[in-house]
Design a protein around this motif. Structure first.
Motif, mmCIF file in Angstrom:
data_model
loop_
_atom_site.group_PDB
_atom_site.id
_atom_site.type_symbol
_atom_site.label_atom_id
_atom_site.label_comp_id
_atom_site.label_asym_id
_atom_site.label_seq_id
_atom_site.Cartn_x
_atom_site.Cartn_y
_atom_site.Cartn_z
ATOM 1 N N ARG A 1 0.814 -1.245 0.000
ATOM 2 C CA ARG A 1 0.000 0.000 0.000
ATOM 3 C C ARG A 1 0.834 1.276 0.000
ATOM 4 O O ARG A 1 0.273 2.367 0.042
ATOM 5 C CB ARG A 1 -0.994 0.061 1.176
ATOM 6 C CG ARG A 1 -2.031 -1.039 1.171
ATOM 7 C CD ARG A 1 -3.013 -0.883 2.329
ATOM 8 N NE ARG A 1 -3.721 -2.121 2.548
ATOM 9 C CZ ARG A 1 -4.259 -2.492 3.707
ATOM 10 N NH1 ARG A 1 -4.173 -1.697 4.759
ATOM 11 N NH2 ARG A 1 -4.888 -3.640 3.810
ATOM 12 N N GLN A 2 2.148 1.180 -0.027
ATOM 13 C CA GLN A 2 2.939 2.417 -0.114
ATOM 14 C C GLN A 2 2.883 2.922 -1.545
ATOM 15 O O GLN A 2 3.059 2.157 -2.490
ATOM 16 C CB GLN A 2 4.394 2.157 0.291
ATOM 17 C CG GLN A 2 5.191 3.430 0.489
ATOM 18 C CD GLN A 2 6.581 3.163 1.037
ATOM 19 O OE1 GLN A 2 7.142 2.098 0.827
ATOM 20 N NE2 GLN A 2 7.147 4.113 1.746
ATOM 21 N N ASP A 3 2.634 4.198 -1.691
ATOM 22 C CA ASP A 3 2.444 4.779 -3.022
ATOM 23 C C ASP A 3 3.752 5.366 -3.544
ATOM 24 O O ASP A 3 4.281 6.313 -2.972
ATOM 25 C CB ASP A 3 1.380 5.878 -2.929
ATOM 26 C CG ASP A 3 1.050 6.502 -4.285
ATOM 27 O OD1 ASP A 3 1.672 6.097 -5.293
ATOM 28 O OD2 ASP A 3 0.191 7.386 -4.342
ATOM 29 N N PRO A 4 4.285 4.821 -4.652
ATOM 30 C CA PRO A 4 5.545 5.364 -5.192
ATOM 31 C C PRO A 4 5.403 6.783 -5.710
ATOM 32 O O PRO A 4 6.376 7.511 -5.815
ATOM 33 C CB PRO A 4 5.885 4.409 -6.334
ATOM 34 C CG PRO A 4 4.601 3.777 -6.728
ATOM 35 C CD PRO A 4 3.769 3.711 -5.472
ATOM 36 N N LYS A 5 4.160 7.194 -6.036
ATOM 37 C CA LYS A 5 3.955 8.534 -6.592
ATOM 38 C C LYS A 5 3.695 9.567 -5.502
ATOM 39 O O LYS A 5 3.849 10.739 -5.707
ATOM 40 C CB LYS A 5 2.811 8.516 -7.611
ATOM 41 C CG LYS A 5 3.173 7.728 -8.856
ATOM 42 C CD LYS A 5 1.952 7.414 -9.699
ATOM 43 C CE LYS A 5 2.312 6.459 -10.820
ATOM 44 N NZ LYS A 5 2.647 5.110 -10.322
ATOM 45 N N GLY A 6 3.297 9.128 -4.330
ATOM 46 C CA GLY A 6 3.027 10.067 -3.241
ATOM 47 C C GLY A 6 4.237 10.170 -2.342
ATOM 48 O O GLY A 6 5.285 10.669 -2.714
ATOM 49 N N GLU A 7 4.107 9.603 -1.129
ATOM 50 C CA GLU A 7 5.169 9.734 -0.128
ATOM 51 C C GLU A 7 6.273 8.723 -0.351
ATOM 52 O O GLU A 7 7.216 8.662 0.412
ATOM 53 C CB GLU A 7 4.565 9.559 1.275
ATOM 54 C CG GLU A 7 4.466 8.139 1.792
ATOM 55 C CD GLU A 7 3.293 7.335 1.245
ATOM 56 O OE1 GLU A 7 3.052 6.257 1.781
ATOM 57 O OE2 GLU A 7 2.637 7.764 0.284
ATOM 58 N N GLY A 8 6.135 7.925 -1.435
ATOM 59 C CA GLY A 8 6.915 6.718 -1.624
ATOM 60 C C GLY A 8 8.364 6.774 -1.183
ATOM 61 O O GLY A 8 9.122 7.628 -1.594
ATOM 62 N N GLY A 9 8.724 5.832 -0.361
ATOM 63 C CA GLY A 9 10.122 5.650 -0.015
ATOM 64 C C GLY A 9 10.842 5.014 -1.186
ATOM 65 O O GLY A 9 10.232 4.651 -2.197
ATOM 66 N N VAL A 10 12.132 4.862 -1.039
ATOM 67 C CA VAL A 10 12.951 4.336 -2.136
ATOM 68 C C VAL A 10 12.460 2.954 -2.587
ATOM 69 O O VAL A 10 12.458 2.645 -3.775
ATOM 70 C CB VAL A 10 14.451 4.320 -1.733
ATOM 71 C CG1 VAL A 10 14.712 3.383 -0.565
ATOM 72 C CG2 VAL A 10 15.347 3.947 -2.905
ATOM 73 N N ILE A 11 12.000 2.128 -1.665
ATOM 74 C CA ILE A 11 11.592 0.766 -2.044
ATOM 75 C C ILE A 11 10.370 0.790 -2.949
ATOM 76 O O ILE A 11 10.344 0.117 -3.989
ATOM 77 C CB ILE A 11 11.370 -0.119 -0.802
ATOM 78 C CG1 ILE A 11 12.735 -0.466 -0.186
ATOM 79 C CG2 ILE A 11 10.604 -1.397 -1.153
ATOM 80 C CD1 ILE A 11 12.699 -1.368 1.043
ATOM 81 N N SER A 12 9.347 1.565 -2.597
ATOM 82 C CA SER A 12 8.142 1.576 -3.437
ATOM 83 C C SER A 12 8.445 2.160 -4.819
ATOM 84 O O SER A 12 7.884 1.718 -5.823
ATOM 85 C CB SER A 12 7.009 2.341 -2.766
ATOM 86 O OG SER A 12 7.364 3.680 -2.561
#
Length: 302
Positions: free
Chosen positions: A174-185
């Motif tokens: 559920r981590q969003d790469p386009k929003g707050e995304g950390g390096v992993i997402s």
């Protein structure tokens, strides 16, 4: 039945906490303004209010007898905080103080506050324990640290109990790469789209990656254990970005090589957090190592 208010409960970490609370038979109220949270993350058994933590929350607190608050609503983009420090402080500091004020008036028993490793700034030593000097190098680090001071004084003046959880680098489902995304997402998104991941700097910078399911459990434990404490939530493991890419390639069976770009201003070279206090006070330790966490994350996004 105990009632929990989870701010940011439609977001990445908050939604996992909501799911766990509901599975344990708790009544859960979510407030989220859906700026980065997503409707599809909202557990159908929770009561949802589309509100901002800066809003007047009196009606909500009058309607529900809230026992515990788990506070995850925040502006969480470091780079954005450097561009818009006034907005960052308004949400993270003013919004938090507003919430704590309502908590005191409503007789809330305890607040669990999600803080960040960003409060420490450039490490003076590793592993970083909770006694490490606090010296943030971003406005985000300042705005996540300031509510910790407010909580301490709210406890002294009004007996509002709290636990502060300072997270290492969170990742997972559920981590969003386009929003707050950390390096992993961001990297997961790249690999699944068959694009090369971009590494800023030489990739030898290290981080401490902690899986979202482990973080969610830490929050549930913090409700029951500890009082007025600041606790690191981490794996106490140092992983370089280059190592991370290799583990990801192995997990997904990819031969894509990373692309290297100039290091970014404000990025810390090495960081990992000592989690001894979490073990001692909460009886918590990470169940997921990086390989297992990445496997679950890739499976979800596939």
């Amino acid at each position: 039945m105990e009632t929990y208010l989870v701010t940011g409960g439609a977001g990445f970490i908050g939604s996992h906490i909501v799911d766990k609370l509901i599975a344990k038979g708790k009544q859960v109220i979510i407030i989220d303004n859906l700026s980065t949270g997503k409707k599809e993350n909202i557990n159908q058994e929770a009561i949802f209010y589309e509100l901002d933590i800066r809003d007047n929350l009196s009606e909500l607190f009058n309607q529900h007898k809230i026992d515990y608050i788990i506070h995850h609503a925040a502006q969480i983009d470091i780079q954005y905080s450097l561009r818009e420090p006034d907005f960052d402080s308004d949400v993270n500091i003013t919004g938090s103080v507003n919430l704590f004020n309502h908590a005191v008036k409503a007789g809330v028993k305890k607040v669990i506050y999600a803080s960040s490793a960003a409060v420490y700034g450039q490490p003076e030593y590793l592993a970083i324990d909770e006694k490490h000097p606090v010296n943030p190098i971003s406005y985000y680090g300042i705005s996540k640290h300031t509510p910790e001071h407010y909580l301490k004084v709210f406890k002294e003046l009004y007996n509002l109990d709290y636990i502060v959880l300072r997270y290492a680098n969170a990742y997972g489902v559920r981590q969003d790469p386009k929003g707050e995304g950390g390096v992993i997402s961001i990297f997961v998104d790249k690999f699944l789209n068959n694009e090369r991941p971009i590494i800023f700097g030489n990739g030898e910078q290290t981080r401490d990656f902690v899986y979202v399911d482990d973080i969610a459990w830490a929050n549930l434990l913090a409700v029951e254990k500890g009082s007025g404490e600041i606790i690191n939530i981490s794996c106490n493991v140092q992983t370089s970005v280059n190592e991370l890419v290799e583990i990801m390639k192995e997990t997904i069976g990819s031969s894509l090589e990373a692309e290297y770009q100039d290091a970014r201003a404000g990025d810390i070279k090495d960081s990992y957090l000592d989690n001894t206090k979490a073990k001692e006070i909460l009886g918590w330790e990470a169940k997921y190592d990086l390989k297992r966490g990445l496997k679950e994350t890739f499976e979800y996004y596939r």
